[in-house]
Design a protein around this motif. Structure first.
Motif, mmCIF file in Angstrom:
data_model
loop_
_atom_site.group_PDB
_atom_site.id
_atom_site.type_symbol
_atom_site.label_atom_id
_atom_site.label_comp_id
_atom_site.label_asym_id
_atom_site.label_seq_id
_atom_site.Cartn_x
_atom_site.Cartn_y
_atom_site.Cartn_z
ATOM 1 N N GLY A 101 0.864 -1.187 0.000
ATOM 2 C CA GLY A 101 0.000 0.000 0.000
ATOM 3 C C GLY A 101 0.895 1.230 0.000
ATOM 4 N N ILE A 102 0.421 2.296 0.634
ATOM 5 C CA ILE A 102 1.178 3.557 0.576
ATOM 6 C C ILE A 102 2.576 3.388 1.172
ATOM 7 N N GLY A 103 2.666 2.904 2.409
ATOM 8 C CA GLY A 103 3.967 2.773 3.041
ATOM 9 C C GLY A 103 4.852 1.759 2.338
ATOM 10 N N GLY A 104 4.296 0.595 2.014
ATOM 11 C CA GLY A 104 5.082 -0.482 1.405
ATOM 12 C C GLY A 104 5.650 -0.086 0.056
ATOM 13 N N VAL A 152 5.410 -8.339 -0.492
ATOM 14 C CA VAL A 152 4.303 -9.304 -0.488
ATOM 15 C C VAL A 152 3.005 -8.508 -0.382
ATOM 16 N N GLU A 153 2.157 -8.613 -1.391
ATOM 17 C CA GLU A 153 0.896 -7.855 -1.406
ATOM 18 C C GLU A 153 -0.225 -8.789 -1.863
ATOM 19 N N LYS A 154 -1.329 -8.772 -1.106
ATOM 20 C CA LYS A 154 -2.403 -9.731 -1.418
ATOM 21 C C LYS A 154 -3.256 -9.296 -2.616
ATOM 22 N N GLU A 194 -0.988 -13.567 0.076
ATOM 23 C CA GLU A 194 -1.205 -13.074 1.443
ATOM 24 C C GLU A 194 -0.077 -13.537 2.361
ATOM 25 N N ALA A 195 0.420 -12.626 3.180
ATOM 26 C CA ALA A 195 1.369 -13.041 4.227
ATOM 27 C C ALA A 195 0.552 -13.797 5.263
ATOM 28 N N LEU A 196 0.880 -15.081 5.460
ATOM 29 C CA LEU A 196 0.037 -15.934 6.313
ATOM 30 C C LEU A 196 0.579 -16.056 7.732
ATOM 31 N N GLY A 224 3.234 3.100 9.141
ATOM 32 C CA GLY A 224 1.875 3.379 8.669
ATOM 33 C C GLY A 224 0.785 2.995 9.646
ATOM 34 N N ASP A 225 -0.366 2.644 9.092
ATOM 35 C CA ASP A 225 -1.581 2.459 9.896
ATOM 36 C C ASP A 225 -1.472 1.346 10.935
ATOM 37 N N VAL A 226 -0.573 0.387 10.700
ATOM 38 C CA VAL A 226 -0.491 -0.762 11.605
ATOM 39 C C VAL A 226 0.192 -0.397 12.934
ATOM 40 N N LYS A 231 -3.735 7.755 11.848
ATOM 41 C CA LYS A 231 -3.427 6.812 10.771
ATOM 42 C C LYS A 231 -3.667 7.539 9.455
ATOM 43 N N ALA A 232 -2.595 7.906 8.779
ATOM 44 C CA ALA A 232 -2.730 8.690 7.547
ATOM 45 C C ALA A 232 -1.606 8.358 6.586
ATOM 46 N N GLY A 233 -1.933 8.445 5.294
ATOM 47 C CA GLY A 233 -0.964 8.116 4.255
ATOM 48 C C GLY A 233 0.264 9.001 4.328
ATOM 49 N N VAL A 234 0.072 10.246 4.718
ATOM 50 C CA VAL A 234 1.203 11.180 4.764
ATOM 51 C C VAL A 234 2.277 10.681 5.754
ATOM 52 N N PHE A 235 1.821 10.043 6.833
ATOM 53 C CA PHE A 235 2.794 9.506 7.798
ATOM 54 C C PHE A 235 3.387 8.183 7.308
HETATM 55 C C1 LIG Z 1 -11.540 7.437 2.341
HETATM 56 C C2 LIG Z 1 -10.123 7.635 2.757
HETATM 57 C C3 LIG Z 1 -9.493 8.852 2.527
HETATM 58 C C4 LIG Z 1 -8.180 9.046 2.929
HETATM 59 N N1 LIG Z 1 -7.588 10.257 2.696
HETATM 60 C C5 LIG Z 1 -6.323 10.470 3.106
HETATM 61 C C6 LIG Z 1 -5.693 11.720 2.870
HETATM 62 O O1 LIG Z 1 -6.257 12.633 2.253
HETATM 63 N N2 LIG Z 1 -4.432 11.891 3.348
HETATM 64 C C7 LIG Z 1 -3.765 10.910 4.016
HETATM 65 O O2 LIG Z 1 -2.621 11.130 4.426
HETATM 66 N N3 LIG Z 1 -4.352 9.702 4.253
HETATM 67 C C8 LIG Z 1 -5.599 9.463 3.805
HETATM 68 N N4 LIG Z 1 -6.191 8.230 4.029
HETATM 69 C C9 LIG Z 1 -5.490 7.237 4.839
HETATM 70 C C10 LIG Z 1 -4.472 6.449 4.022
HETATM 71 O O3 LIG Z 1 -5.061 5.839 2.905
HETATM 72 C C11 LIG Z 1 -3.849 5.390 4.918
HETATM 73 O O4 LIG Z 1 -3.454 5.971 6.118
HETATM 74 C C12 LIG Z 1 -2.640 4.768 4.215
HETATM 75 O O5 LIG Z 1 -3.070 4.033 3.107
HETATM 76 C C13 LIG Z 1 -1.839 3.900 5.175
HETATM 77 O O6 LIG Z 1 -0.772 3.328 4.486
HETATM 78 P P1 LIG Z 1 -0.250 1.883 4.930
HETATM 79 O O7 LIG Z 1 0.854 1.547 4.007
HETATM 80 O O8 LIG Z 1 -0.025 1.852 6.377
HETATM 81 O O9 LIG Z 1 -1.497 0.918 4.658
HETATM 82 P P2 LIG Z 1 -2.234 0.620 3.294
HETATM 83 O O10 LIG Z 1 -2.025 1.692 2.304
HETATM 84 O O11 LIG Z 1 -3.640 0.285 3.682
HETATM 85 O O12 LIG Z 1 -1.510 -0.672 2.760
HETATM 86 C C14 LIG Z 1 -1.590 -1.919 3.406
HETATM 87 C C15 LIG Z 1 -1.434 -2.977 2.339
HETATM 88 O O13 LIG Z 1 -1.259 -4.252 2.942
HETATM 89 C C16 LIG Z 1 -1.982 -5.219 2.206
HETATM 90 N N5 LIG Z 1 -2.214 -6.356 3.097
HETATM 91 C C17 LIG Z 1 -2.940 -6.386 4.247
HETATM 92 N N6 LIG Z 1 -2.848 -7.587 4.829
HETATM 93 C C18 LIG Z 1 -2.049 -8.330 4.025
HETATM 94 C C19 LIG Z 1 -1.518 -9.652 4.121
HETATM 95 N N7 LIG Z 1 -1.798 -10.456 5.161
HETATM 96 N N8 LIG Z 1 -0.714 -10.091 3.135
HETATM 97 C C20 LIG Z 1 -0.374 -9.291 2.071
HETATM 98 N N9 LIG Z 1 -0.833 -8.024 1.939
HETATM 99 C C21 LIG Z 1 -1.649 -7.562 2.918
HETATM 100 C C22 LIG Z 1 -3.233 -4.485 1.779
HETATM 101 O O14 LIG Z 1 -3.831 -5.106 0.659
HETATM 102 C C23 LIG Z 1 -2.678 -3.098 1.456
HETATM 103 O O15 LIG Z 1 -2.311 -2.978 0.100
HETATM 104 C C24 LIG Z 1 -7.497 8.000 3.582
HETATM 105 C C25 LIG Z 1 -8.118 6.763 3.801
HETATM 106 C C26 LIG Z 1 -9.413 6.577 3.390
HETATM 107 C C27 LIG Z 1 -10.062 5.232 3.609
#
Ligand SMILES: Cc1cc2nc3c(=O)[nH]c(=O)nc-3n(C[C@H](O)[C@H](O)[C@H](O)COP(=O)(O)OP(=O)(O)OC[C@H]3O[C@@H](n4cnc5c(N)ncnc54)[C@H](O)[C@@H]3O)c2cc1C
Length: 414
Positions: free
Chosen positions: A12-15, A35-37, A78-80, A285-287, A306-310
């Motif tokens: 996702g965003i962080g990865g 690894v991305e599901k 999927e990471a299991l 990221g969000d986790v 929990k935000a993409g910017v972080f």
């Molecule tokens: C409606 C909405 C609007 C948003 N607007 C903003 C914004 O304007 N600005 C901002 O900063 N943030 C925004 N966000 C938040 C932002 O999208 C998240 O905070 C960001 O995506 C977090 O990044 P991440 O890498 O932690 O997680 P994610 O981007 O969610 O990535 C996690 C990835 O892990 C994968 N995954 C999960 N479990 C497994 C597994 N077991 N095996 C393999 N893959 C797996 C998922 O498929 C996903 O691709 C918004 C979110 C939503 C829902």
């Protein structure tokens, strides 16, 4: 130098940012594996525009492979299971061993954890949900809409407020605004409490100025699909015609089972380095769970939203620290806690909140006046994010940095 494998869980965003930065920094003898599901990546901030019909589904999603630099190995599956002791992750295609692990698995939604919610509520928090809600809103000709934040924490603290204002704008554009009664319920005391009362009250005013009734401190306990009634702890229930929810969030199962999570289910990390208790395992990221200076109730610590910017900024820090460690240098990059958010308000206008989330004694965040440039900034960022690595992406990056300089706002996107 021995070859190292950096394994990134979640594309996702962080990865994606971590993988691309590592690939840029490391020579090819080192492996960068993601690894991305899912095969497709959808840009979450654009779910709101998918909901309003300002984007088509294909405009906001890409094959994940298109978004990674050449030389990043993408493992679709999927990471299991994560075996921290053996430095090994199980996937359907077999196990992968790592020298460094970056956990970027995000937060998952758990609507089933509140009785009646999964079967009654629409949502704009997923790609499919936002596409479906677009059709539901198109067919809605009047009545009471309840937008409910079901539980804390949830990702993107601004999104429910943006969603409510964009829905108000949608009905305004359709000439139906006076037939739609909009209500927003949240367990928070005011919008985005981590940003402080001044910003929270400004967002509350923006919401109320658009005729949306704001109901703070409402903890959702149950939904009755038959009577269309939502119940809150110690508060009056409410009858809706259309229910839109931000469902409860939790960390992915594989994270909880690996023993990486705290009692609340999130991964505690060092706020500067993003290292977990295991020095070769980072989480971004969000986790993650990162406490901030200050409290929003005497007994409740503030947490980094929990935000993409972080996720993005943390991914750059972790990638650079890992590259330094592999090169035998002292790792110096640190997560600063600086963040920003373009807050969509409808009519192609947005506000801009930015500041220092790790500031002492509490986060220092400012909201700039709502205007068109912030909306355009968000559109430009979307185009940059969804562009494949290459000349077009570089050009968009330069444009964003120039715009940021002109508006005197942070715009370094790495
Ligand atoms: C409606 C909405 C609007 C948003 N607007 C903003 C914004 O304007 N600005 C901002 O900063 N943030 C925004 N966000 C938040 C932002 O999208 C998240 O905070 C960001 O995506 C977090 O990044 P991440 O890498 O932690 O997680 P994610 O981007 O969610 O990535 C996690 C990835 O892990 C994968 N995954 C999960 N479990 C497994 C597994 N077991 N095996 C393999 N893959 C797996 C998922 O498929 C996903 O691709 C918004 C979110 C939503 C829902």
């Amino acid at each position: 130098m021995p070859s190292r494998t950096i394994l990134i869980l979640g594309g996702g965003i962080g990865g994606l940012v971590a993988a691309n930065e590592l690939r840029r920094l490391l020579s090819r003898e080192h492996r960068v594996v993601v690894v991305e599901k899912n095969t497709d990546h959808a840009f979450a901030p654009s779910f709101l525009w998918l909901m309003t019909g300002d984007r088509r589904p294909e405009e906001i999603s890409r094959d994940v492979q298109q978004l990674v630099r050449k030389g990043v190995e993408l493992l679709h599956g999927e990471a299991l299971g994560i075996d921290l002791a053996a430095h090994r992750v199980e996937t359907p295609a077999g196990s992968v061993t790592y020298d460094f692990l970056v956990v970027a698995l995000g937060a998952e939604l758990a609507p089933e954890s509140i009785p009646g919610l999964a079967e009654s509520a629409q949502m704009f928090y997923t790609f499919d949900g936002a596409a479906k809600l677009h059709n539901v809103l198109r067919d809605f000709s009047g009545g009471k809409i309840a937008i409910v934040v079901a539980a804390l924490p949830f990702k993107c603290p601004a999104a429910p407020y943006e969603g409510a204002m964009l829905i108000a704008d949608l009905f305004q554009r359709r000439g139906l605004r006076d037939k739609v009664d909009l209500h927003l319920f949240t367990p928070e005391p005011l919008p985005m409490p981590v940003a402080g009362p001044e910003l929270g009250n400004a967002v509350r005013k923006a919401v109320e100025d658009r005729g949306i009734a704001f109901h703070p401190l409402q903890k959702l306990t149950e939904v009755n699909p038959a009577t269309r009634k939502i119940s809150f702890e110690g508060k009056e229930s409410f009858t809706y015609d259309l229910l839109i929810a931000v469902p409860p969030h939790r960390s992915p199962r594989v994270v909880r089972e690996a023993g990486l999570a705290n009692q609340a289910g999130w991964v505690p990390v060092d706020s500067a380095t993003l290292a977990t208790r295991d020095e070769n395992v980072y989480a971004i990221g969000d986790v993650t769970a990162i406490p901030l200076p200050g409290r929003w109730k005497p007994d409740v610590p503030l947490m980094l939203p929990k935000a993409g910017v972080f996720a993005h900024a943390q991914a750059l820090v972790v990638a650079r620290r890992i590259a330094d460690r592999i090169a035998g240098k002292a790792a110096r990059d640190k997560f600063s806690g600086e963040g920003y958010c373009m807050l969509e308000a409808g009519e192609h206008l947005a506000g801009f909140a930015s500041g220092q989330f790790l500031a002492e004694p509490s986060p220092q965040i400012k909201l700039r006046q709502i205007g068109r440039s912030w909306h355009l900034g968000k559109v430009l960022f979307e185009k940059w994010w969804l562009a494949a690595p290459g000349v077009k992406k570089e050009t968009l990056r330069l444009l964003i940095e120039l715009g940021g300089k002109a508006l005197r706002v942070p715009a370094a996107i790495g």
